[in-house]
Scaffold this active site. Structure first.
Site, short mmCIF file in Angstrom:
data_model
loop_
_atom_site.label_atom_id
_atom_site.label_comp_id
_atom_site.label_asym_id
_atom_site.label_seq_id
_atom_site.Cartn_x
_atom_site.Cartn_y
_atom_site.Cartn_z
N GLY A 214 0.81 -1.20 0.00
CA GLY A 214 0.00 0.00 0.00
C GLY A 214 0.84 1.26 0.00
O GLY A 214 1.87 1.35 -0.67
N ILE A 215 0.39 2.22 0.77
CA ILE A 215 1.06 3.51 0.83
C ILE A 215 1.51 3.78 2.26
O ILE A 215 1.08 3.14 3.20
CB ILE A 215 0.13 4.64 0.37
CG1 ILE A 215 -1.13 4.66 1.24
CG2 ILE A 215 -0.21 4.48 -1.09
CD1 ILE A 215 -2.04 5.81 0.95
N GLU A 237 -3.31 -3.24 -5.53
CA GLU A 237 -4.50 -2.39 -5.57
C GLU A 237 -4.10 -0.93 -5.78
O GLU A 237 -4.87 -0.14 -6.32
CB GLU A 237 -5.33 -2.55 -4.30
CG GLU A 237 -4.59 -2.18 -3.03
CD GLU A 237 -5.24 -2.76 -1.79
OE1 GLU A 237 -5.91 -3.81 -1.92
OE2 GLU A 237 -5.09 -2.18 -0.72
N GLY A 335 -8.32 -4.51 0.77
CA GLY A 335 -7.85 -5.61 -0.07
C GLY A 335 -6.89 -6.55 0.61
O GLY A 335 -6.29 -7.41 -0.06
#
Length: 437
Positions: A214-215, A237, A335
């Site tokens: 992710g981030i 994602e 996700g």
């Protein structure tokens, strides 16, 4: 061939198609069509609407429809809860629908939720009559396909991204023009703890791996350690700025991917302007429907898929809370389990849960049991690798008592004694004879 044309109306004119009782979908993250949101809220202020349901994934920027003054006017039923709407959800003035990210598109396509109006942003049309959803495909494509009305803000700042982001103008009913820049996000430099976590995660990543992360600081810390790797791929994602240096260095090239070889696959983006510029007219990037990016079967077709996801709390048996902790931090399932499940079935894949061992206040994030009300996202049946700044342990195939020993081994040293005492009380005197960490 000339560029296809359209007739644009004002935001105020466009949102007149919204009726009381309608379900409205907003494009997500950086691409929320704020001019339409404010025009819709103005209709609420004028007493023209009631019981309008608002749906979206994570969004950045203002979310005025969650203001308490709109009780009975707008009902926020999001698929994911970001910081901009979390206080409203926590207070009960807004709500969210727990659902795997991969299945958000099914809510529209299979008719569980009717999409009356989809409000989106797109790039200017090309000479063939196509526009791009840019940074927000996710469940937005499904909303566009099923909505009674599609209102599109044509914005020159939306990147012309490829993949399933490209849609025909014929799918759009109403056009609006607005050139407000997309929301940008800048993430802090990883601190010492996050860097340590990044190093432990990077040691698990093999050459030829396909990455999902992710981030934030931990993903950036992981990416910063991968400069000497080879032939990495991206199927995720979302991604942010941390991947760009690795693409420039040739580390990320997708050469070993089993599907979409040579391509970077994502469903939404959030980052700096450099990220948005990177995907503009870039055939190396495919922005795809979330039903594709987060399908565990498709994920598993890439060898050595390595999925790195975060958590709020982990208990001694490997239960992972990443949704809510008591009454705080509501976010949504997201996700995580899509990629945990997909990566664990990939040939040579690794599913990793990574988090600091303690909170900013020094409270252990490893607990004997999850806090009351905590949302279990990854169950003890799904977890494989668990990483803190104190190391990486693989819980897959381990008994409950073996797991407890392994989890305690990567807890903060100040909390290991209390956690071992809790484990002794939970599992009985036999726990002391399990292999020491």
């Amino acid at each position: 061939m000339s560029i296809k044309t359209y007739h644009a109306v004002t935001p105020e004119e466009a949102v007149k198609v919204i009726k009381s009782g309608d379900h409205v979908h907003l494009s997500s993250v950086a691409s929320v069509p704020q001019c339409l949101v404010h025009a819709m809220c103005a209709r609420g202020d004028a007493g023209e609407l009631h019981d309008v349901h608002i749906h979206h994934l994570h969004t950045e920027g203002p979310a005025p429809y969650t203001d308490t003054k709109y009780e009975g006017v707008f009902q926020h039923d999001a698929f994911f809860v970001g910081s901009n709407v979390r206080p409203a959800v926590q207070s009960g003035f807004a709500d969210y629908i727990p659902i795997f990210l991969s299945e958000t598109q099914r809510l529209y396509r299979d008719g569980y939720i009717k999409c009356n109006v989809a409000m989106i942003q797109v790039c200017p049309p090309d000479e063939h009559g196509f526009v791009s959803l840019g940074t927000s495909v996710d469940a937005t494509l499904a909303a566009v396909e099923t909505a009674d009305y599609v209102i599109a803000v044509v914005n020159k700042n939306v990147p012309r991204a490829f993949g399933q982001a490209m849609i025909s103008m014929s799918l759009i009913d109403i056009f609006v023009e607005d050139d407000t820049p997309l929301v940008k996000s800048h993430f802090s430099i990883p601190n010492e703890i996050e860097t340590a976590i990044g190093m432990h995660c990077a040691e698990l990543i093999e050459d030829g791996a396909c990455l999902q992360m992710g981030i934030g600081s931990i993903p950036n810390a992981v990416l910063a350690q991968l400069g000497n790797h080879k032939n990495l791929g991206i199927h995720t994602e979302m991604f942010a700025d941390g991947v760009l240096p690795l693409v420039e260095q040739g580390v990320i090239n997708g050469a070993n991917k089993g599907v979409d070889k040579g391509k970077m696959v994502s469903t939404f983006l959030m980052g700096s302007q450099e990220v948005y510029d990177f995907i503009h007219n870039n055939p190396q990037v495919l922005m795809m429907d979330v039903g594709y990016t987060n399908d565990p079967f498709i994920i598993s077709q890439n060898p050595k898929t390595t999925a790195i996801n975060s958590a709020l709390q982990v208990d001694l048996t490997g239960q992972v809370c990443a949704d809510s902790l008591g009454t705080k931090f509501f976010s949504g399932v997201g996700g995580q389990i899509d990629f945990v499940y997909g990566a664990s079935r990939s040939k040579g894949g690794k599913a990793i849960i990574a988090m600091p061992s303690v909170t900013n206040k020094g409270v252990s994030k490893i607990a004997p049991t999850l806090a009351a009300g905590a949302g279990v996202v990854t169950t003890r049946n799904h977890i494989h690798w668990f990483v803190t700044e104190y190391g990486a342990v693989n819980l897959y195939g381990k008994t409950l008592q073996e797991r407890a020993k392994l989890v305690i081994s990567v807890a903060h040293p100040d909390h290991r004694e209390s956690l071992e005492k809790a484990a002794f009380e939970r599992f009985g005197s036999h726990f002391r004879f399990v292999t020491k960490y």
